[in-house]
Design an enzyme around this catalytic site. Structure first.
Site, PDB file in Angstrom:
ATOM      1  N   SER A 264     -16.727  10.711   7.380  1.00 24.22           N
ATOM      2  CA  SER A 264     -15.654   9.995   8.090  1.00 24.22           C
ATOM      3  C   SER A 264     -16.164   9.368   9.381  1.00 24.22           C
ATOM      4  CB  SER A 264     -14.485  10.940   8.382  1.00 24.22           C
ATOM      5  OG  SER A 264     -14.929  12.125   9.018  1.00 24.22           O
TER       6      SER A 264
ATOM      7  N   ASN B 182     -10.884  22.273  11.144  1.00 23.49           N
ATOM      8  CA  ASN B 182      -9.512  22.001  10.709  1.00 23.49           C
ATOM      9  C   ASN B 182      -8.527  21.941  11.879  1.00 23.49           C
ATOM     10  OD1 ASN B 182     -10.731  22.061   8.249  1.00 23.49           O
ATOM     11  ND2 ASN B 182      -9.749  23.957   7.527  1.00 23.49           N
TER      12      ASN B 182
ATOM     13  N   THR C  15      26.063 -16.039  10.293  1.00 25.88           N
ATOM     14  CA  THR C  15      26.117 -14.947   9.313  1.00 25.88           C
ATOM     15  C   THR C  15      25.800 -15.632   7.985  1.00 25.88           C
ATOM     16  OG1 THR C  15      28.481 -15.257   8.909  1.00 25.88           O
ATOM     17  CG2 THR C  15      27.884 -13.602  10.562  1.00 25.88           C
ATOM     18  N   HIS C  16      25.097 -14.962   7.124  1.00 24.90           N
ATOM     19  CA  HIS C  16      24.663 -15.563   5.848  1.00 24.90           C
ATOM     20  C   HIS C  16      23.836 -16.830   6.079  1.00 24.90           C
ATOM     21  CE1 HIS C  16      27.758 -12.951   3.963  1.00 24.90           C
ATOM     22  NE2 HIS C  16      28.466 -13.286   5.020  1.00 24.90           N
TER      23      HIS C  16
ATOM     24  N   LYS D 221       0.763 -31.544  11.977  1.00 22.38           N
ATOM     25  CA  LYS D 221       1.252 -30.162  11.918  1.00 22.38           C
ATOM     26  C   LYS D 221       0.949 -29.333  13.164  1.00 22.38           C
ATOM     27  CE  LYS D 221       2.852 -28.191   8.750  1.00 22.38           C
ATOM     28  NZ  LYS D 221       2.273 -27.799   7.471  1.00 22.38           N
TER      29      LYS D 221
ATOM     30  N   ASN E 119       1.652 -25.335  13.556  1.00 22.13           N
ATOM     31  CA  ASN E 119       2.215 -24.195  12.826  1.00 22.13           C
ATOM     32  C   ASN E 119       2.389 -22.959  13.698  1.00 22.13           C
ATOM     33  OD1 ASN E 119       2.094 -25.756  10.459  1.00 22.13           O
ATOM     34  ND2 ASN E 119      -0.033 -25.132  10.103  1.00 22.13           N
TER      35      ASN E 119
ATOM     36  N   TYR F  33      -5.272  22.969   4.858  1.00 23.03           N
ATOM     37  CA  TYR F  33      -6.085  21.761   4.985  1.00 23.03           C
ATOM     38  C   TYR F  33      -6.731  21.427   3.648  1.00 23.03           C
ATOM     39  CZ  TYR F  33      -9.719  18.444   6.155  1.00 23.03           C
ATOM     40  OH  TYR F  33     -10.509  17.319   6.178  1.00 23.03           O
TER      41      TYR F  33
ATOM     42  N   GLN G 277      -8.437  13.713   5.482  1.00 20.85           N
ATOM     43  CA  GLN G 277      -9.354  12.815   6.171  1.00 20.85           C
ATOM     44  C   GLN G 277      -8.881  11.359   6.043  1.00 20.85           C
ATOM     45  OE1 GLN G 277     -13.660  13.676   6.302  1.00 20.85           O
ATOM     46  NE2 GLN G 277     -13.890  11.818   5.083  1.00 20.85           N
TER      47      GLN G 277
ATOM     48  N   LYS H  49      -6.746   8.916   8.818  1.00 15.49           N
ATOM     49  CA  LYS H  49      -7.201   8.229  10.022  1.00 15.49           C
ATOM     50  C   LYS H  49      -7.161   6.714   9.967  1.00 15.49           C
ATOM     51  CE  LYS H  49      -9.779  12.208  11.010  1.00 15.49           C
ATOM     52  NZ  LYS H  49      -9.136  12.723   9.757  1.00 15.49           N
TER      53      LYS H  49
HETATM   54  N1  ARG Z   1     -13.674  14.883   8.828  1.00  9.41           N
HETATM   55  C1  ARG Z   1     -12.652  15.852   8.527  1.00  9.41           C
HETATM   56  C2  ARG Z   1     -11.282  15.178   8.576  1.00  9.41           C
HETATM   57  O1  ARG Z   1     -11.217  14.098   9.060  1.00  9.41           O
HETATM   58  C3  ARG Z   1     -12.684  16.948   9.552  1.00  9.41           C
HETATM   59  C4  ARG Z   1     -12.196  18.257   9.055  1.00  9.41           C
HETATM   60  C5  ARG Z   1     -13.083  18.748   7.988  1.00  9.41           C
HETATM   61  N2  ARG Z   1     -12.767  20.095   7.596  1.00  9.41           N
HETATM   62  C6  ARG Z   1     -13.270  20.623   6.491  1.00  9.41           C
HETATM   63  N3  ARG Z   1     -12.942  21.825   6.230  1.00  9.41           N
HETATM   64  N4  ARG Z   1     -13.985  19.900   5.678  1.00  9.41           N
HETATM   65  O2  ARG Z   1     -10.301  15.703   8.129  1.00  9.41           O
END
Ligand code: ARG
Length: 469
Positions: free
Chosen positions: A33, A120, A165-166, A293, A295, A327, A332, A335
């Site tokens: 990650s 975690n 309206t509408h 144009k 835009n 977990y 992951q 993110k």
């Molecule tokens: N890179 C992981 C995440 O974003 C971090 C936690 C990983 N924990 C594990 N037990 N593999 O969630």
């Protein structure tokens, strides 16, 4: 690398001891990650420092270890700030990258940092800190956008345009009132952001992998150091759920939805068919083939980016829906949708506040449009009611007057007194005051109404509210 070469199977990872062969290259890339979670670095370091200070205060690590960790982290922060920190894919994620660098810098103290903690609770802490900062920033930008809208509304408290309206002409409204409708929406968005922040701002730190830790930790201490309002009360929940991020994405989606609606109006209003406004050139683009144009690209793109943010919300709710406690690596995937939402809404709000300030209003075009479509028909009906005609009868009578005006190709206010009296004998020459656009809006002066005096009062309230935030 040979089989059974453990613990050197993956010497740089934080978990290679029980493995007989290194992770395949493609799997390493697939599971890492670090390409995106390096963005959590500042929060990861803050969390680690709070954790280390707590471990020292609870006599789990020595004062010397803590001093070493603090020193190492200062160096790491400087390296990251200078763009000199080397993020390694081999080290999987931001947590391992920083921990390994710390150990390289300060030795065993770095290895002791992870006592009583797991990635975690560490990642859950980082993501909460990141989301909390985003809540604050988005809330601040929502205030700026409202201020920009209020300023434009104040200039146009008396400017009249048709209300729809509408998408059919309904009644005349003031532009100030129309803009203040969006201020109401963004005020609720702001409130939602701060409300969401309350549930974001709880500390998972100390939940460790899932069940807590055998070390005598002080969770309240780390929570306080990191500015959390409270600790998560259940370790399993603490490392597992991402509902706080979902709530944030939901709040962002609603804001983007509001921005998308406003964009749709700006796009319509800038079309020559409406011709109500002009958007400053710096927010528009031209066409490579059609020289005439201009835009409203920003407004269109905001409308488009709403889809992207809503997609992230759907991604995150779907991500969570089938996960057993606690977990799972699935998490992951929380993110990128979160980061992209923050980037998108941040840029959108900054640009939008500026764009609103650059809107040029074509009041004459708005006024001309309000005079088409019999926008004051309801005012005539209300007038008849004030003269004693029951509302349903007056409605019918005005409908006939509208039909006659339509056939003649004029507005109701263009009919003569004699022509109007043909529809109801109670009509006198005071009717024209009710049929003018100014008379129509001025009469709606109750709370929430479109009258300029009421709009100005609401603007004053909004200004005071925004100044107090
Ligand atoms: N890179 C992981 C995440 O974003 C971090 C936690 C990983 N924990 C594990 N037990 N593999 O969630």
């Amino acid at each position: 690398m040979q089989a059974n070469s453990s613990p050197a199977a993956n010497p740089s990872s934080g978990w290679s001891g029980r493995f007989d062969e290194p992770v395949a290259e493609i799997v390493k890339r697939y599971t890492a990650s670090i390409p995106f979670d390096y963005r959590l670095a500042e929060f990861d370091i803050a969390g680690s420092l709070a954790h280390a200070r707590m471990l020292a205060a609870c006599n789990v690590i020595s004062a010397q270890d803590l001093a070493d960790i603090e020193r190492g982290m200062t160096t790491i922060q400087a390296e990251i700030a200078a763009g000199k920190f080397e993020w390694s894919l081999d080290l999987e994620d931001v947590h391992f990258n920083i921990e390994k660098r710390l150990t390289a810098l300060v030795g065993d103290a770095g290895k002791r940092l992870h006592t009583g903690r797991s990635r975690n609770d560490q990642v859950a802490t980082d993501v909460r800190l990141y989301t909390r900062a985003a809540c604050d920033n988005v809330a601040m930008l929502l205030v700026k956008l409202q201020q920009s809208l209020v300023a434009l509304a104040e200039q146009h408290a008396e400017t009249i345009l048709p209300g729809f309206t509408h998408l059919q002409v309904a009644m005349p409204v003031t532009l100030g009132h129309h803009l203040m409708a969006y201020v109401e929406m963004f005020a609720r968005d702001h409130e939602r952001m701060l409300d969401c922040r309350k549930r974001v701002n709880r500390s998972p730190l100390g939940a460790a992998a899932l069940a807590g830790t055998t070390f005598p930790i002080d969770r309240e201490m780390t929570a306080k150091a990191l500015g959390f309002d409270a600790v998560c009360r259940n370790s399993l929940d603490a490392v597992s759920d991402r509902d706080f991020a979902i709530e944030f994405l939901n709040a962002c989606t609603i804001t983007m939805m509001h921005l998308s609606r406003m964009s749709e109006e700006l796009i319509l209003w800038m079309s020559p068919r409406f011709g109500f406004i002009d958007i400053a050139d710096r927010f528009c683009t031209g066409s490579s083939i059609m020289p005439q144009k201009k835009n409203p690209d920003v407004a269109e793109l905001v409308r488009g980016k709403m889809a992207r943010v809503q997609g992230h919300l759907v991604a995150l709710t779907t991500l969570m829906k089938g996960q057993p406690l606690t977990y799972n690596k699935d998490n992951q995937e929380d993110k990128e949708p979160l980061f992209d939402t923050v980037d998108t809404i941040t840029q959108t709000l900054i640009i939008y506040a500026d764009m609103v300030g650059g809107i040029r209003v074509k009041a004459d075009r708005m006024r001309a449009a309000a005079r088409e479509g019999f926008a004051t028909a309801t005012d005539l009906a209300d007038y008849l009611v004030r003269k004693g005609v029951p509302f349903r009868d007056s409605h019918e009578c005005v409908a006939r007057a509208v039909k006659a005006a339509e056939v003649k190709g004029v507005d109701l206010s263009d009919l003569s007194l004699a022509e109007l009296q043909a529809f109801s004998p109670v009509i006198a020459d005071d009717v024209f005051a009710a049929l003018t656009l100014e008379g129509s809006v001025a009469a709606r002066k109750h709370i929430g109404g479109t009258a300029p005096e009421r709009v100005l009062a609401e603007i004053a309230l909004a200004k005071a509210r925004l100044a107090s935030l």
